[in-house]
Design a protein around this motif. Structure first.
Motif, short mmCIF file in Angstrom:
data_model
loop_
_atom_site.label_atom_id
_atom_site.label_comp_id
_atom_site.label_asym_id
_atom_site.label_seq_id
_atom_site.Cartn_x
_atom_site.Cartn_y
_atom_site.Cartn_z
N LEU A 21 13.59 100.08 111.65
CA LEU A 21 14.26 101.32 112.01
C LEU A 21 13.80 102.46 111.10
N GLU A 24 10.57 103.74 112.43
CA GLU A 24 10.76 104.55 113.63
C GLU A 24 11.20 105.97 113.26
N ALA A 28 8.96 109.24 114.05
CA ALA A 28 9.54 110.32 114.87
C ALA A 28 9.50 111.65 114.14
#
Length: 144
Positions: A21, A24, A28
């Motif tokens: 996570l 990610e 992003a």
């Protein structure tokens, strides 16, 4: 990464993350805020230690064959960071080299390090008040 001649051997940043996570979120933000597409390549290391006694002691340990299977990197301040592939390898290095290399599981920015040595932080046991350091297994990723 630091090369055999002491110079920087590579320019691929390495990111430490507890889980996917975090990757990610980084990907992003890099895409949305900077327009940069990245890929992550998992590295075979799970533990890191800063060698606070400096590069000379790390180079001596390397020359003596005591850092086999350990990746030598430098942080943004030029300090040695050692990555270990397993808890066993980490514990072996800490047992043999912990004191001579000044191995620590964390390092602070130099200005914070100086502040940490002040009386205020010394009174709190060498750590910011209320801060507890917990050992984690961390995954390391090359950012490309």
């Amino acid at each position: 990464e630091r090369g055999e001649d002491g110079a920087s051997a590579g320019s691929v940043p390495i990111l430490a993350a507890v889980g996917p996570l975090q990757l990610e979120v980084v990907a992003a933000r890099l895409t949305n805020e900077y327009g940069v597409d990245v890929t992550f390549e998992r590295l075979p290391f799970a533990h890191a230690r800063w060698a606070m006694r400096g590069w000379e002691t790390v180079d001596d340990a390397q020359a003596d064959g005591k850092l086999m299977n350990v990746r030598r990197l430098q942080d943004v301040y030029g300090r040695p960071v050692l990555l270990f592939p397993s808890e066993w390898r980490l514990n072996t290095a800490v047992g043999e080299l912990g004191e001579p290399l000044g191995l620590r599981p964390y390092a602070l920015a130099p200005d914070i390090e100086a502040k940490r040595k002040s009386k205020k932080y010394a009174a709190a046991g060498g750590c910011a008040e209320g801060v507890v350091l917990v050992p984690l297994v961390v995954h390391f990723w090359a950012v490309r």
